[in-house]
Design a protein around this motif. Structure first.
Motif, PDB file in Angstrom:
ATOM      1  N   VAL A 337       6.250  -4.353  -2.129  1.00 53.91           N
ATOM      2  CA  VAL A 337       4.884  -4.669  -1.683  1.00 53.91           C
ATOM      3  C   VAL A 337       4.890  -5.537  -0.590  1.00 53.91           C
TER       4      VAL A 337
ATOM      5  N   HIS C  92      -6.299  -3.542   2.240  1.00 51.19           N
ATOM      6  CA  HIS C  92      -7.029  -2.249   2.058  1.00 51.19           C
ATOM      7  C   HIS C  92      -6.340  -1.807   0.622  1.00 51.19           C
ATOM      8  N   THR C  93      -7.318  -2.016  -0.265  1.00 52.84           N
ATOM      9  CA  THR C  93      -7.051  -2.190  -1.870  1.00 52.84           C
ATOM     10  C   THR C  93      -6.281  -0.694  -2.063  1.00 52.84           C
ATOM     11  N   ALA C  94      -6.689   0.370  -1.498  1.00 50.34           N
ATOM     12  CA  ALA C  94      -6.228   1.723  -2.015  1.00 50.34           C
ATOM     13  C   ALA C  94      -4.732   1.790  -1.583  1.00 50.34           C
ATOM     14  N   LEU C  95      -4.573   1.290  -0.252  1.00 50.02           N
ATOM     15  CA  LEU C  95      -3.066   1.323   0.099  1.00 50.02           C
ATOM     16  C   LEU C  95      -2.100   0.466  -0.652  1.00 50.02           C
ATOM     17  N   GLU C  96      -2.820  -0.878  -1.101  1.00 50.75           N
ATOM     18  CA  GLU C  96      -1.928  -1.751  -1.800  1.00 50.75           C
ATOM     19  C   GLU C  96      -1.341  -0.950  -2.981  1.00 50.75           C
ATOM     20  N   ILE C  97      -2.425  -0.040  -3.694  1.00 51.69           N
ATOM     21  CA  ILE C  97      -2.095   0.428  -5.070  1.00 51.69           C
ATOM     22  C   ILE C  97      -0.989   1.416  -4.764  1.00 51.69           C
ATOM     23  N   ALA C  98      -1.270   2.119  -3.662  1.00 50.33           N
ATOM     24  CA  ALA C  98      -0.466   3.328  -3.578  1.00 50.33           C
ATOM     25  C   ALA C  98       1.073   2.606  -3.281  1.00 50.33           C
ATOM     26  N   TRP C  99       1.192   1.706  -2.605  1.00 52.27           N
ATOM     27  CA  TRP C  99       2.596   1.078  -2.338  1.00 52.27           C
ATOM     28  C   TRP C  99       3.096   0.207  -3.496  1.00 52.27           C
ATOM     29  N   THR C 100       2.240   0.262  -4.639  1.00 52.62           N
ATOM     30  CA  THR C 100       2.743  -0.540  -5.693  1.00 52.62           C
ATOM     31  C   THR C 100       3.374   0.760  -6.525  1.00 52.62           C
ATOM     32  N   LEU C 101       2.506   1.588  -6.714  1.00 52.64           N
ATOM     33  CA  LEU C 101       2.960   2.646  -7.572  1.00 52.64           C
ATOM     34  C   LEU C 101       4.265   3.386  -7.175  1.00 52.64           C
ATOM     35  N   ALA C 102       4.208   3.584  -5.891  1.00 51.97           N
ATOM     36  CA  ALA C 102       5.392   4.336  -5.306  1.00 51.97           C
ATOM     37  C   ALA C 102       6.681   3.622  -5.650  1.00 51.97           C
TER      38      ALA C 102
END
Lengths: 607, 199, 348, 105
Positions: A337, C92-102
């Protein structure tokens, strides 16, 4: 002791007091965080070059199969001292140099919480480093590896003074690190400028804060392990004695319980430096500041639950292996992250590839490779083929050289103007960067293959039948390139002190508070303690209250004191007494320490 | 207490030395935690020599535990006396604290000598090594505490320990109570819970 | 602001090319790799290599995504003289979630097969495995076959196709038993018994080496695992159990060698019989067992060839060949060395 | 964190009576602990260890919360103390598990 120990505190009034404390004595008794920072930086860089020299000798010996350039004993001393020097005498103190110089400026403080304790930390570190390296003079340099596994380090299998030098040297360095940690934690918590809430702290200060919290919890564990080792060697205790029922794995558990948090102590400051450099040279705020801060915390916490991934080959059983490998892989997420946030910081920016930025970008590229090769042996089955081979050496150097050192170099080029008032030369900087980047990859990338093709670690030679001669030669050439590139950096340091461009307050147009005053900063840092109203004070309108050039009322600056030095000498004398097992030296050392602590406590020293 | 705004500005309103000292106590938790972990991990694995059951003297140690508890009480009363500026009470309770502390050290000295006499030294077996290093480290901390409190007592005799120095006494108190708390854990884990030998 | 001349940067592509060429040169390597971890000859080893391949390709995927991302950003958003002030985006929260899940997903894809492999290889060898005791010494290997009553050193003979469980322990410091082509390594810890189970399925001689730093001659602690066909293995066992040639059938030189072997020297620890064991001759256990030493593939734990010259060099000065070797430099005369070499090479 | 205030005067210390009460409780618990050790009916059972641990944890908490003022003091000290304490506790359990200290004879 007629004259009061502390030289009278000078009142830095109108034009900044002429530095009454100039000259060598001024430096020995300094309690100014800026001077201590410079002392840390210079000493650490010297040890870094020494460690680099040791690495060069190792690579020369390994350049050819069955080489006889360096004997087995000397080689074992070299790789032990290379590891110990780089971890404890180069990377940690270089980070400490930045903690000292930059943190007070970034949080808007006049100095650290306990200036004399700060000086004490430096002098104990210096004496510890000299104590450790003096072992070369007696031909008894440590030769048990930077990890010093039990019972090879027991008196039975390491009868010489080598391991005693190593264990006692690390104890001294542990005292220095702990003393500095308490100091910085108190400084960051309690001496922030008004308005500087925790979530407005610059990321470098945040990462340093997490690092200090890890030091506070990790160093006691290795202190106890080293006490066990020294008691086994000196007083015949049975902690690691197999005959008496002792378990050699106790050392490995205690060492790696300290060891893994230790590698986060090495990398988090560099991550902090990169998080300062990237926004400045992309002309854009850091992307996802809170996420980067929380990821740093998460890494600091999970770092405590993974230590046994260094011990998959000791056969702890499937349950322990499964647990430790899963949690180790978990750490890849916050690290990933952070890397995505750094790339997002550069996205949409106006990127200027000045030297600090080049090193910061190289940090991202190389640390990613190190992270990926790390995950490869986070899984025990693959680790059974990779642990203790050169694959792990490649991983270590991609995260420690490609990571910590690249981050620190980025920090050196970035904050050099603020510390010395002159910029480093860009052209020399770029030559240095490209040679380091290429040298690093040519040296360490082949090691992935050398390891997977069966070359174990810490072997002073290898047979020609392994077929690894050519790749080892290439790696050695890379190491020579790396060694040469450091000369360019040293030349740049000298050149800039004579002809470097004079730095204004904010040569890079950065956003954090340390760029709000002159370069180098006056002895009192801030003429008036400003009020901070934004995370990027110098980039937001009204982000920080006005800081006049001249302090409206005279600012009291605490004078120097030599009791920290005397206390440090006391500690050194005690440990020399322990080394040569002379009760009088040990008692003498303790007496010097006790006297200097009392004198220090009752010394008139106004903050 | 008049403090110039600039000199003693703090971000949290707490005394900086107290923050640093609680951090130090946290660090000491890890130090004693490692020592206790080693003791418990090696408990019952000694190959030879006297076992805890044969050698540990519960009555004497119970009294020394009580002594340390009383010294904690004395410490706290000394602190309240300093805050009230009551010189006599301060000297009385500081003397009591130092006295109890020294008494505890005397118990420790007696216990160590009796163990050595019964054939348990630091190098006899795992129990001897882990026990002596753990209790020795704690004893060293008690000794440092006694020296620190004696210094405060001397300052009090010289009328240099007024209410404005309350924070110094409070920090010495934190140290002393922590040393007592560590002994509470050691007393239970080492002396009272004696686990048999490993199969 | 900072002026930097563009010329220094134009050299970059050339430098990158040189770097790539150099690296390729390094990788375009030479001959066979006897200790490679890439072509195992046991199912245990294949499990490890397979898992490595899986993680490796996930790694390459992540590498490409991140590095291409970095290079693209560097080129696309380079500061241009006319470039306007960038938009200050803070997150950008959506991005943060995306590249935590990936990364989390990738970790799951790696962790599940990892744990499966751990448990699959953790169990003991299936049907009555050949038990071999491997004992690590400072800087040589002792192998015992309780099933056949054989004690040998530095050569691990195994039958093809039969499961084998190696019991691992150490007589002094920590060593690590590792034959890359037979599978992963496992530490030999003093005071503890570790196990390593695998089934060698192809005949051959596989190189192994100690993989845990164990002192001065850690680099000289090598050995060979020799996998035979079932009947070749039986022949080897028979040979090991067969007695040596009787004393009187030895040549005079060989008999002088035997006498030199039996000689009690001063100090007593210099005498061969103090450390070495030979059938009906001596019972020393500190040094390697010398029964049928002539048939061994190497001498001094994989460091010397089993030739007369190497054996003579070893007897003359062991520490020169293996620094720190516990075998003393006895100062034998040339005559004694020749006789000893003749005798030891007669132990077929 | 409360914001930028000048050092507050030291907060009111609990009264002497409270301290005496706490000391009495602590002494009481110690007596109970030692008694339990000596009463064969209890000391033989497996319950001895957990009960003793709970009692000593109670003494630990009493001293820390009252004698060391952790309860009335600012949250900072609580965090700075309990985090390493928790870490030390988990470390003890982990090391005992990994070094095989649970299955005693």
């Amino acid at each position: 002791m007629g004259a009061p120990a502390a030289t009278a505190g000078s009142v830095a009034g109108a034009h900044g007091a002429a530095d009454a404390r100039s000259g060598v004595w001024g430096w020995i008794t300094t309690t100014d965080h800026k001077r201590i920072g410079i002392l840390y930086g210079v000493t650490a860089f010297f040890f870094f070059l020494l460690g680099g020299l040791e690495a060069l000798l190792i690579r020369l010996q390994l350049a050819r199969a069955d080489n006889t350039l360096i004997g087995a004993e000397t080689f074992n001393q070299l790789f032990t001292m290379h590891g110990t020097t780089m971890v404890f005498l180069a990377i940690m103190p270089m980070s400490a140099a930045f903690f000292n110089f930059i943190i007070p400026l970034q949080i808007g403080a006049r100095d650290v919480a306990f200036p004399r304790l700060n000086a004490f930390s430096y002098w104990v570190f210096l004496l510890g480093g000299l104590f450790l390296n003096s072992s070369f003079l007696f031909g008894a340099a440590p030769d048990g590896g930077w990890f010093g596994y039990a019972n090879l380090t027991s008196i039975q299998y390491s009868p010489g003074m080598n391991i005693s030098f190593w264990a006692l040297g690390l104890q001294i360095l542990g005292i220095a690190s702990l003393a500095a940690a308490f100091n910085f934690i108190a400084t960051i918590i309690n001496m922030r400028a008004p308005g500087m809430k925790l979530m407005r702290l610059p990321v470098f200060t945040w990462m340093s804060f997490i690092t200090q919290l890890i030091v506070v919890a990790a160093f006691p564990v290795i202190t106890v392990a080293l006490v066990f080792l020294m008691f086994d060697r000196m007083f015949g205790t049975t902690f690691f004695s197999v005959a008496a029922g002792g378990d050699v794995l106790l050392w490995q558990h205690l060492f790696w319980l300290f060891g893994h948090p230790e590698v986060y102590i090495l990398i988090l400051p560099a991550m902090g430096m990169v998080s300062e450099v990237l926004p400045t040279f992309s002309r854009k705020p850091l992307f996802g500041y809170p996420v980067i801060v929380y990821s740093g915390m998460l890494i600091g916490v999970i770092g405590w639950a993974v230590w046994s991934h260094h011990m998959f080959a000791t056969g702890m059983g499937p349950i322990a292996d499964s647990y430790f490998s899963s949690v180790t892989m978990l750490i890849a997420i916050p690290t990933g992250v952070k890397i995505f946030n750094w790339i997002a910081t550069m996205w949409g920016g106006q990127i200027r590839l000045a030297t600090p930025m080049l090193f910061a970008v190289a940090f991202i590229i190389l640390f990613t490779i190190g992270g990926i090769s790390g995950v490869m042996h986070a899984s025990p089955p693959t680790d059974l083929q990779q642990t203790d081979t050169y694959f792990v050496v490649a991983h270590i150097h991609y995260v420690l050289f490609g990571g910590a050192i690249m981050g620190i170099f980025s920090g050196i080029y970035y904050w050099w103007p603020k510390v010395f008032g002159r910029l480093l030369d860009e052209r020399l900087g770029k030559w240095h960067f490209w040679l380091v980047f290429i040298g690093m990859n040519v040296t360490f990338f082949p090691m992935h293959l050398i390891g997977l093709l069966g070359m174990p670690r810490r072997v002073y030679t290898y047979g020609p039948e392994l077929g690894l001669e050519q790749m080892n030669l290439v790696s050695t050439v890379g190491a020579l390139l790396l060694g040469f590139s450091m000369l360019i950096m040293v030349y740049n340091f000298w050149w800039s002190s004579k002809h470097g461009e004079i730095a204004q307050n904010n040569p890079w147009g950065a956003a954090t508070l340390e760029w709000a005053m002159s370069s180098p900063p006056p002895v009192y840092n801030f003429s008036v303690i400003p009020e901070v109203r934004s995370r990027l004070p110098l980039w937001t309108v009204g982000g920080v209250t006005e800081i006049p050039d001249v302090p409206p009322e005279p600012v009291h600056v605490p004078g120097g004191s030599y009791w920290p030095v005397v206390a440090a000498v006391g500690i050194l004398v005690f440990f020399i007494g322990a080394l040569v097992q002379s009760l009088w030296l040990a008692v003498g050392g303790v007496l010097v320490l006790v006297v200097s602590v009392f004198k220090w406590a009752f010394e008139p020293f106004e903050m | 207490m008049t403090t110039t705004a600039l000199a003693h500005h703090t971000s949290t309103g707490q005394d900086t030395r107290k923050i640093a000292f609680w951090t130090f106590i946290g660090s000491e938790c890890m130090l004693f935690g490692t020592l206790i972990a080693t003791y418990l991990s090696y408990e019952g694995k000694s190959v030879t020599g006297p076992t805890p059951q044969e050698i540990l003297n519960i009555p004497v140690t119970s009294v020394s535990t009580f002594v340390l508890l009383m010294s904690s009480l004395a410490m706290v009363l000394a602190l309240t006396a300093v805050v009230r500026g009551d010189k006599l009470q301060t000297r009385l309770w500081l003397t009591a604290t130092v006295g109890f502390g020294t008494m505890f050290l005397a118990f420790q000295y007696y216990e160590f000598n009796s163990f050595v006499a019964e054939g348990l030294t630091i190098s006899t077996n795992l129990f001897g090594s882990t026990f002596f290093v753990l209790t020795g480290c704690h004893g060293l901390h008690v000794l440092i505490g006694v020296i620190w409190l004696t210094t405060l007592l001397i300052l009090s005799w010289r009328d240099q320990l007024g209410p404005e120095k309350a924070m110094n006494v409070e920090i010495a108190g934190l140290y002393w109570h922590f040393v007592d708390v560590v002994w509470i854990v050691i007393f239970t884990v080492v002396y009272l819970i004696q686990r048999g030998p490993v199969a | 602001m900072i002026r930097y001349r563009r010329s220094a940067l134009r050299a970059k592509p050339l430098v990158m090319l040189a770097f790539a060429a150099l690296l390729a040169g390094a990788v375009g390597c030479q001959g066979p790799f006897p200790q490679s971890t890439f072509d195992p000859t046991t199912s245990f080893g294949r499990d490890l290599a397979g898992l490595f391949g899986l993680i490796f390709w996930w790694g390459v995927g992540v590498f490409v995504v991140v590095e291409v991302g970095v290079v693209y950003v560097l080129i696309r958003f380079r500061a241009r003289p006319d470039g306007e002030q960038p938009v200050p985006i803070h997150g950008h929260t959506a991005l943060e979630i995306a590249w935590t899940l990936a990364p989390a997903m990738i970790i799951v894809f790696i962790a599940v097969p990892t744990i499966q492999t751990i448990w699959r290889d953790a169990g003991p060898a299936a049907d009555n495995p050949l038990e071999v005791q491997a004992i690590g010494h400072q800087w040589w290997w002792e192998f015992r076959y309780p099933e056949y009553g054989i004690v040998t050193a530095n050569d691990l003979h195994l039958p093809q196709g039969r499961a084998v469980t190696v019991q691992l322990t150490s007589a002094d410091v920590i060593h690590s038993f590792w034959v890359p082509r037979l599978g992963g390594k496992r530490d030999m810890l003093p005071g503890r018994n570790n196990r390593l189970s695998f089934t060698p399925d192809s005949v051959g001689e596989f190189l192994g080496q100690c993989a845990e730093f164990c002192g001065l001659s850690h680099a000289n602690m090598r050995f060979r695992a020799i996998v035979h066909t079932a009947d070749d293995f039986a022949a080897w066992v028979a040979a090991q159990n067969s007695p040596h040639a009787s004393e009187d059938s030895l040549s005079t030189l060989e008999q002088q060698g035997l006498a030199a072997f039996r000689a009690v020297r001063t100090p007593a620890s210099n005498s061969c019989i103090a450390c070495h064991a030979i059938q009906n001759v001596s019972f020393g256990v500190l040094g390697p067992n010398l029964n049928h030493v002539a048939g061994r593939s190497t001498l001094a734990a994989g460091v010397l060839n089993n030739t007369a010259e190497d054996l003579a060099a070893w007897l003359r000065d062991p520490a020169a060949i293996k620094p720190g070797s516990l075998m003393p430099t006895i100062g034998l005369s040339q005559q004694e060395i020749t006789a000893l070499v003749a005798y030891l090479r007669s132990l077929r | 964190m409360s914001e930028d205030t000048v050092t507050k005067p030291p907060h009111a210390h609990p009264s002497v009576r409270t301290y005496l009460a706490i000391a009495a409780i602590l002494t009481g618990i110690t007596v109970v602990e030692v008694a339990m050790f000596y009463i064969p009916a209890i000391s033989a059972t497996a319950a001895l260890a957990p009960v003793l641990l709970v009692l000593s944890a109670a003494k630990f908490a009493l001293v820390v919360m009252f004698f060391m003022h952790l309860k009335p003091d600012s949250k900072i000290f609580t965090i700075i103390f309990t985090a390493p304490l928790l870490l030390a506790g988990l470390m003890i359990l982990a090391l005992m598990t990994l070094l095989g200290a649970w299955w005693l004879g």
